[in-house]
Scaffold this motif. Structure first.
Motif, PDB file in Angstrom:
ATOM      1  N   ASN A 169      -1.799   2.991  -1.932  1.00 55.55           N
ATOM      2  CA  ASN A 169      -1.609   1.594  -1.517  1.00 55.55           C
ATOM      3  C   ASN A 169      -1.817   0.636  -2.691  1.00 55.55           C
TER       4      ASN A 169
ATOM      5  N   TYR B 236       5.091   1.604   6.830  1.00 54.71           N
ATOM      6  CA  TYR B 236       3.875   0.790   6.850  1.00 54.71           C
ATOM      7  C   TYR B 236       4.010  -0.444   5.973  1.00 54.71           C
ATOM      8  N   HIS B 237       4.538  -0.254   4.766  1.00 52.04           N
ATOM      9  CA  HIS B 237       4.617  -1.369   3.825  1.00 52.04           C
ATOM     10  C   HIS B 237       5.905  -2.179   3.953  1.00 52.04           C
TER      11      HIS B 237
ATOM     12  N   LYS C  37       3.416  -6.379   3.701  1.00 56.06           N
ATOM     13  CA  LYS C  37       2.192  -5.599   3.707  1.00 56.06           C
ATOM     14  C   LYS C  37       1.530  -5.585   5.087  1.00 56.06           C
TER      15      LYS C  37
ATOM     16  N   GLU D 281      -4.464   3.330   6.072  1.00 57.15           N
ATOM     17  CA  GLU D 281      -5.350   2.189   5.821  1.00 57.15           C
ATOM     18  C   GLU D 281      -6.702   2.612   5.244  1.00 57.15           C
TER      19      GLU D 281
ATOM     20  N   ILE E  38       1.308   0.519  -4.732  1.00 53.54           N
ATOM     21  CA  ILE E  38       2.343  -0.285  -4.080  1.00 53.54           C
ATOM     22  C   ILE E  38       2.034  -1.766  -4.234  1.00 53.54           C
ATOM     23  N   GLU E  39       0.759  -2.135  -4.046  1.00 56.26           N
ATOM     24  CA  GLU E  39       0.367  -3.544  -4.187  1.00 56.26           C
ATOM     25  C   GLU E  39       0.589  -4.020  -5.624  1.00 56.26           C
TER      26      GLU E  39
END
Length: 452
Positions: A20, A132-133, A50, A11, A23-24
């Motif tokens: 991240n 996590y995702h 997410k 995070e 990935i987003e």
């Protein structure tokens, strides 16, 4: 690295910000792609995926699994999370598929997801990224019923600490009935096993399809310190005796001759000396059957009454030792109940009966040569059969021979059907002739001649 450390790193870590974001970006691309086609938007799904991994969001069934791209498979096996994201981007562009489809639907021929594969290779960062995702993958199973936690525990990777698997997942069984703790112990990974127990002590009491608990597996493997750890953890827990079910850990220690584990178990839990297996056989039965003299003597020292305990088939430990021909064990057991005439199984058979019936030549010879056991020689069982009758009916010519030539054996004794051993041999010869039976018949015929 523990779960909280990994979560914070993903995070807030500088390296993870870029990862991240990529990935987003892939998720945003998937929204655009799906909006152009018919069907519901993936926007809400993307939002759920997410969420941090502790939420373990469950999404609806997305249809049949897709065959995994070889590029993705190889990327998941490598300990390089950035290269893994590179391949995700390449496959997403090439196939014009959403990231959620790539991650969720693709499986290997064994039904392994990318999370399974990364976990089996111990790729900590890749496992952290996927979990996590895409938390729903934590619960997905392969064709053998394994979750990624099973796979990680079996491989001995400490990345079991890096994901919030949740207590329920620690208790999930695969097709063999194994939970992750079983897999860790069966494959020699004590560190992983320690961690799993610390997270959820309840898993100590789970049995696999073979009825094996964590305590049994640890005893079987000879993990003395781990056995002691388990025993210490269960002290004072309500109904521990009733909950430690399944196969006896004492039997496991005896089977593998782990004497340190055996002594530790009985010192901590003296009641274990009485635990029977599925056939009602105590640890002493097993040790006697295997011919483990040292273990037999130790168990007799802990509880001498075990010498006269029957199993479900009515056999005493001395019967099993006699059947297997363990003369030294029989001698040790006779010290605790010297009147062997009282040691009869449910058919009324003594140790010479069972030795003659099973073809134990050394045991039969020992009994014939031992004056204290002479009274066994012509004893009859519930059917009136002497040891000679049984050796004849079960076609053991060498046993028949030494019995018929021993002057202490009464050849004229008849069973409940009025047959001598010779009668019995001739009766069976008429119905089922064979070479072995002819040898038995010949030996009995010779008994008619004067004994030397």
């Amino acid at each position: 690295m523990g779960y909280l450390d990994m979560k914070i790193e993903i995070e807030r870590g500088l390296q993870w910000k870029g990862r991240n974001k990529r990935i987003e970006s892939l998720m945003s691309r998937s929204v655009t792609t799906n909006n152009e086609s018919s069907g519901p938007s993936d926007h809400s799904l993307g939002f759920k995926l997410k969420q941090p991994m502790h939420s373990c969001v469950i999404v609806e069934d997305r249809g049949e699994d897709q065959s995994m791209d070889l590029e993705l498979y190889w990327a998941a096996t490598k300990n390089n999370v950035d290269a893994f994201i590179d391949v995700l981007e390449q496959v997403s562009r090439k196939k014009e598929q959403s990231l959620s489809t790539i991650i969720f639907d693709q499986v290997s021929p064994m039904g392994n997801t990318l999370l399974h594969i990364a976990a089996s290779f111990g790729n900590e960062e890749t496992v952290g990224l996927i979990a996590y995702h895409f938390p729903p993958l934590i619960k997905k199973r392969n064709s053998e019923g394994d979750t990624a936690l099973h796979v990680a525990a079996r491989a001995g990777h400490e990345l079991t600490r890096d994901v919030d698997w949740g207590n329920l997942l620690l208790r999930v069984k695969n097709e063999k009935g194994n939970i992750a703790l079983h897999e860790a112990l069966m494959n020699g990974h004590q560190v992983v096993a320690y961690y799993l127990i610390a997270v959820d002590p309840e898993v100590l009491y789970y049995l696999n399809n073979e009825g094996k608990s964590a305590l049994f597996l640890a005893a079987e493997a000879g993990y003395l310190e781990f056995v002691m750890h388990i025993l210490c953890d269960t002290v004072g827990i309500e109904n521990t005796n009733e909950r430690l079910k399944g196969k006896s850990p004492i039997h496991a220690a005896i089977l593998k001759r782990n004497r340190g584990v055996l002594k530790a178990l009985l010192k901590s839990e003296p009641r274990f000396v009485q635990l029977g297996d599925e056939e009602g056989r105590t640890p002493l039965h097993l040790a006697a059957s295997l011919g483990h003299l040292e273990e037999v003597q130790y168990l007799l020292g802990r509880q001498s009454s075990g010498a006269v305990a029957r199993d479900n088939n009515g056999l005493f430990p001395i019967h099993l030792a006699s059947i297997k021909g363990h003369v030294d064990v029989v001698q040790a057991l006779l010290q605790y109940w010297p009147d062997s005439r009282e040691l009869l199984n449910c058919h009324g058979q003594n140790i010479l009966h069972v030795a003659a019936k099973s073809g134990g030549l050394n045991m039969v010879s020992y009994i014939l040569q031992t004056p204290e056991l002479e009274k066994l020689i012509n004893m009859r069982d519930k059917h009136g059969n002497t040891p000679l009758h049984l050796a004849t009916m079960d076609w053991h010519p060498k046993i028949v021979s030494i019995l018929t030539w021993d002057e202490k054996v009464d050849l004229k004794l008849v069973n409940n059907e009025g047959m001598t051993a010779l009668d019995s041999a001739e009766y069976h010869m008429e119905r089922m002739p064979s070479f072995r039976k002819r040898l038995t018949w010949t030996a009995l015929k010779a008994a008619g001649a004067p004994r030397a």
